[in-house]
Write a protein that holds these residues in place. Sequence first.
Motif, mmCIF file in Angstrom:
data_model
loop_
_atom_site.group_PDB
_atom_site.id
_atom_site.type_symbol
_atom_site.label_atom_id
_atom_site.label_comp_id
_atom_site.label_asym_id
_atom_site.label_seq_id
_atom_site.Cartn_x
_atom_site.Cartn_y
_atom_site.Cartn_z
ATOM 1 N N VAL A 54 22.488 12.253 -7.108
ATOM 2 C CA VAL A 54 22.976 12.550 -8.456
ATOM 3 C C VAL A 54 23.880 11.402 -8.896
ATOM 4 N N THR A 55 23.460 10.669 -9.932
ATOM 5 C CA THR A 55 24.230 9.540 -10.451
ATOM 6 C C THR A 55 24.809 9.910 -11.805
ATOM 7 N N LEU A 56 26.148 9.973 -11.881
ATOM 8 C CA LEU A 56 26.880 10.267 -13.117
ATOM 9 C C LEU A 56 27.560 8.986 -13.575
ATOM 10 N N LEU A 57 27.313 8.596 -14.831
ATOM 11 C CA LEU A 57 27.823 7.327 -15.319
ATOM 12 C C LEU A 57 28.957 7.544 -16.321
ATOM 13 N N PHE A 58 30.064 6.795 -16.136
ATOM 14 C CA PHE A 58 31.188 6.816 -17.061
ATOM 15 C C PHE A 58 31.168 5.612 -18.004
ATOM 16 N N GLU A 59 30.882 4.422 -17.457
ATOM 17 C CA GLU A 59 30.812 3.196 -18.243
ATOM 18 C C GLU A 59 29.615 2.366 -17.810
ATOM 19 N N GLY A 60 29.139 1.512 -18.721
ATOM 20 C CA GLY A 60 28.030 0.633 -18.415
ATOM 21 C C GLY A 60 26.686 1.331 -18.547
ATOM 22 N N LYS A 61 25.711 0.836 -17.808
ATOM 23 C CA LYS A 61 24.398 1.464 -17.767
ATOM 24 C C LYS A 61 23.787 1.234 -16.390
ATOM 25 N N VAL A 62 22.824 2.087 -16.020
ATOM 26 C CA VAL A 62 22.087 1.929 -14.768
ATOM 27 C C VAL A 62 20.601 2.002 -15.096
ATOM 28 N N GLU A 63 19.899 0.902 -14.838
ATOM 29 C CA GLU A 63 18.450 0.877 -14.994
ATOM 30 C C GLU A 63 17.813 1.288 -13.675
ATOM 31 N N HIS A 64 16.878 2.224 -13.733
ATOM 32 C CA HIS A 64 16.257 2.706 -12.485
ATOM 33 C C HIS A 64 14.749 2.735 -12.652
ATOM 34 N N GLN A 65 14.054 2.553 -11.533
ATOM 35 C CA GLN A 65 12.607 2.683 -11.525
ATOM 36 C C GLN A 65 12.142 3.025 -10.122
ATOM 37 N N ASP A 66 10.914 3.550 -10.021
ATOM 38 C CA ASP A 66 10.384 3.885 -8.708
ATOM 39 C C ASP A 66 9.041 3.203 -8.486
ATOM 40 N N SER A 67 8.530 3.353 -7.269
ATOM 41 C CA SER A 67 7.312 2.665 -6.869
ATOM 42 C C SER A 67 6.062 3.260 -7.496
ATOM 43 N N LEU A 68 6.194 4.391 -8.199
ATOM 44 C CA LEU A 68 5.055 4.997 -8.883
ATOM 45 C C LEU A 68 4.983 4.594 -10.348
ATOM 46 N N GLY A 69 5.902 3.714 -10.773
ATOM 47 C CA GLY A 69 5.859 3.214 -12.138
ATOM 48 C C GLY A 69 6.782 3.912 -13.109
ATOM 49 N N ASN A 70 7.514 4.921 -12.658
ATOM 50 C CA ASN A 70 8.467 5.612 -13.536
ATOM 51 C C ASN A 70 9.731 4.769 -13.664
ATOM 52 N N ASP A 72 43.173 -1.323 -15.616
ATOM 53 C CA ASP A 72 42.071 -2.108 -15.063
ATOM 54 C C ASP A 72 40.843 -1.934 -15.949
ATOM 55 N N PRO A 73 40.299 -3.017 -16.497
ATOM 56 C CA PRO A 73 39.089 -2.882 -17.307
ATOM 57 C C PRO A 73 37.853 -2.717 -16.427
ATOM 58 N N PHE A 74 37.025 -1.763 -16.739
ATOM 59 C CA PHE A 74 35.792 -1.539 -15.994
ATOM 60 C C PHE A 74 34.599 -1.773 -16.912
ATOM 61 N N LEU A 75 33.674 -2.584 -16.461
ATOM 62 C CA LEU A 75 32.432 -2.781 -17.189
ATOM 63 C C LEU A 75 31.392 -1.746 -16.773
ATOM 64 N N VAL A 76 31.447 -1.362 -15.516
ATOM 65 C CA VAL A 76 30.539 -0.357 -14.963
ATOM 66 C C VAL A 76 31.364 0.610 -14.124
ATOM 67 N N ARG A 77 31.084 1.903 -14.263
ATOM 68 C CA ARG A 77 31.886 2.889 -13.550
ATOM 69 C C ARG A 77 31.105 4.188 -13.439
ATOM 70 N N GLY A 78 31.029 4.750 -12.215
ATOM 71 C CA GLY A 78 30.300 6.000 -12.053
ATOM 72 C C GLY A 78 30.416 6.557 -10.649
ATOM 73 N N LEU A 79 29.705 7.642 -10.424
ATOM 74 C CA LEU A 79 29.703 8.325 -9.133
ATOM 75 C C LEU A 79 28.261 8.593 -8.710
ATOM 76 N N GLN A 80 27.998 8.452 -7.415
ATOM 77 C CA GLN A 80 26.723 8.930 -6.880
ATOM 78 C C GLN A 80 27.000 9.910 -5.748
ATOM 79 N N LEU A 81 26.347 11.076 -5.871
ATOM 80 C CA LEU A 81 26.480 12.168 -4.916
ATOM 81 C C LEU A 81 25.145 12.373 -4.206
ATOM 82 N N TRP A 82 25.179 12.626 -2.890
ATOM 83 C CA TRP A 82 23.998 13.045 -2.146
ATOM 84 C C TRP A 82 24.164 14.511 -1.754
#
Length: 292
Positions: free
Chosen positions: A67-83, A121-131
Amino acid sequence: MIRGIDGVIKGRNTMDGAGVKLYRVFGGPDTVDLTDPFLLLDFFGSNKVEEYINGFPWHPHRGIETVTLLFEGKVEHQDSLGNKGTIYPGQVQWMTAGSGIFHQEMPKPLEGTEIPKYDQDPFLVRGLQLWINLPSYKKMTQPVYRDVKSIPKEKFNFGEVSVLAGEFAGIEGPVKVKSDVDPAYIHVKLNGDMKLKVKEGYTVLAYVVDGSAKFAPNSPEIGKGNLVIFTREGDEVKISGNASFIVLSGRPLNEPVAWYGPIVMNTEDQIIEAFEDLRKGTFIRHREVVFE
């Protein structure tokens, strides 16, 4: 009955992916019994592009949800099936890896936006990832993606609450996970006192993103970067202070855990099987991903 605090965990700075600097709040065999069914929580955030721009290139997952929750910036994601897709501030990708998926996640700053400041502190990218762990009978299930573009939130006299999964004061989160874990994921921006209902016997955790708060009656102030582990007895937590934090709740699985990197199963034989699948090119068991 109001829950007390069973313990507080301080995380550690580390690196993952292709040299991404992050803060590992918890994760690994040493904490799994305390945080079951939650396996790992990482905070990622930096004002230095070189500390995250190489991202998390192609890697496999099996047996868990991320679970990726984003506060700042962006996250580009893709998988091996083309999504592929992109999440932006206030958005989430909730992925059930199940039987296996290859994917990559590349954090980047937003173009042309003013850099926000937190604790000077300035953040360009900021978030959390939970497993989140999957029960044994669902570890080899078909992968599922949930790209959440809007998280319900509401203002109260004590602050603001956003609900990703679970429920608070009649606000239901958009992610409905059909799992024994029955997870709840709530983000609170607190300026005052609040009570939050929780389920008896469930693991309940709180991670302080910013500020500080008291997470139980007569408890000390607990500040940024700390994880609170609540006792298992009680159906309510009481929190007071001025802080931004997340609350996680889930039913413990109480199952054996065999863990190697991004693959979490129940036995060592299953780990060996996963790496044999990687070697033979048979890791992907389902050639389609379900979108919810």
